[in-house]
Design an enzyme around this catalytic site. Sequence first.
Site, PDB file in Angstrom:
ATOM      1  CD  GLU A 211     107.506  70.569  84.833  1.00  0.00           C
ATOM      2  OE1 GLU A 211     108.615  70.666  85.392  1.00  0.00           O
ATOM      3  OE2 GLU A 211     106.882  69.495  84.736  1.00  0.00           O
ATOM      4  CD  GLU A 316     103.985  65.635  80.979  1.00  0.00           C
ATOM      5  OE1 GLU A 316     104.317  65.246  82.119  1.00  0.00           O
ATOM      6  OE2 GLU A 316     104.601  66.528  80.374  1.00  0.00           O
TER       7      GLU A 316
HETATM    8  C1  GLA Z   1     107.147  66.335  83.704  1.00  0.00           C
HETATM    9  C2  GLA Z   1     107.665  66.325  82.307  1.00  0.00           C
HETATM   10  C3  GLA Z   1     107.582  64.964  81.709  1.00  0.00           C
HETATM   11  C4  GLA Z   1     108.082  63.911  82.662  1.00  0.00           C
HETATM   12  C5  GLA Z   1     107.384  64.001  83.962  1.00  0.00           C
HETATM   13  C6  GLA Z   1     107.906  62.926  84.885  1.00  0.00           C
HETATM   14  O1  GLA Z   1     105.789  66.241  83.735  1.00  0.00           O
HETATM   15  O2  GLA Z   1     107.006  67.229  81.475  1.00  0.00           O
HETATM   16  O3  GLA Z   1     108.356  64.926  80.574  1.00  0.00           O
HETATM   17  O4  GLA Z   1     109.459  64.072  82.886  1.00  0.00           O
HETATM   18  O5  GLA Z   1     107.637  65.280  84.482  1.00  0.00           O
HETATM   19  O6  GLA Z   1     108.159  61.748  84.208  1.00  0.00           O
END
Ligand code: GLA
Length: 394
Positions: A211, A316
Amino acid sequence: MKKRTIALVCAAVMGLTMASCGPKVSTPQEDASTQAASSNETDVTTTPQEGEQHPSPEDCEALKDLYKDYFDIGTCISATMIKNKTYYDFILKNFSSVTCENNMKPEAMMNRYETQHGDMTDGGTRIVLNMENMRKELDFASQNGLKMRGHVFVWHEQTPDWIFYVNFDPEGELAGRELMLTRLENYMKDVFSWVEENYPGLFYAWDIANECMGDNNKMRDSLWYKTIGEDYVEQVFALARKYAPDYIKLFYNDYNESVPAKRTAIIKMLKPVAEAGNLDGMGMQAHLNSTNTVKSVVDSVRIYEKELGVTVHITELDYAQPKSADPETAQAQYYGQLFKELKALKDEGVAIESVTFWGINDGLSWRKDENPLLFNKDMTPKKAYYAVIDAAKN
Ligand code: GLA
């Protein structure tokens, strides 16, 4: 109650699933009053007919086996999850790859007391690590033959502020570029050497930076950026390349990664990293909702691979149940379409290697209010689960 819910959901998706699951379980016919007994049940539109047979998740083929010719299927895990027998068995059956949900994040592996009481003669160049927090998950994976994704080294969240200050004193002065680069180098060296010593071969990929691009399509003004400068992402990957065992692929990971303007900005930021030979993969978090079309996700996989010359992981995945007359069906359709198209991408020769869900059921999800996963919180299957199974077969 649990069995009945399974039966009703199975019935609703039976057309999709009969070809996909193993031995079938007979289910009694349900009446309208039992259908309305819980909010999950009221979503179910099809009542099973007498004599129909429905698969339960226990009788369905494992997700990882269904997709084994395409990509790894993964989930995030926590120590609490793997203490629960139902979750433990479910994870072992269905997934080939796991990621620590929290215990490999910087705040989980940095020891404030030991660091602040360490040698400060040069302003402190070493963050003392505590790798024990991640032991349970790493033992679980290594003892059961699962592969792991490392997550995450450099991030603006879940990272203590004190690591960015001279003498690790958050009341004091921000560290300069050279000091932060030395700390970063020691951090990388220490983590990778511990992992190589304790769990050689366990990790196949690692989110080195997470990020770093803002939603305004400019680099995020984080403390990493402030202390090291605008080439910090390049520096981080160069150090990771120097210290990571060569079987670990180095990934950049981000969200809103399918939004065209942000995608373009991410690619621009990563080009020099890729050109230096220090980037192996793009991690698409894929925290999705109804504003993200399947096409935008799939096109993005292709674009990242082509523009950066790297492999792609979905890291994710979760898709918020859309607001519609029948949210569960709409969600299932989205998941089904997404998995069909990801398979098609692989058939086309695009390098997508791994698809990780961010959790196993809605109750454990960080987005629990949006019901974004394949199972309800009591582990009864949602239509989305069967849609993912069906997509593997078609
Ligand atoms: C981001 C992070 C994850 C997690 C999500 C929320 O995507 O990369 O590790 O913390 O936020 O759970």
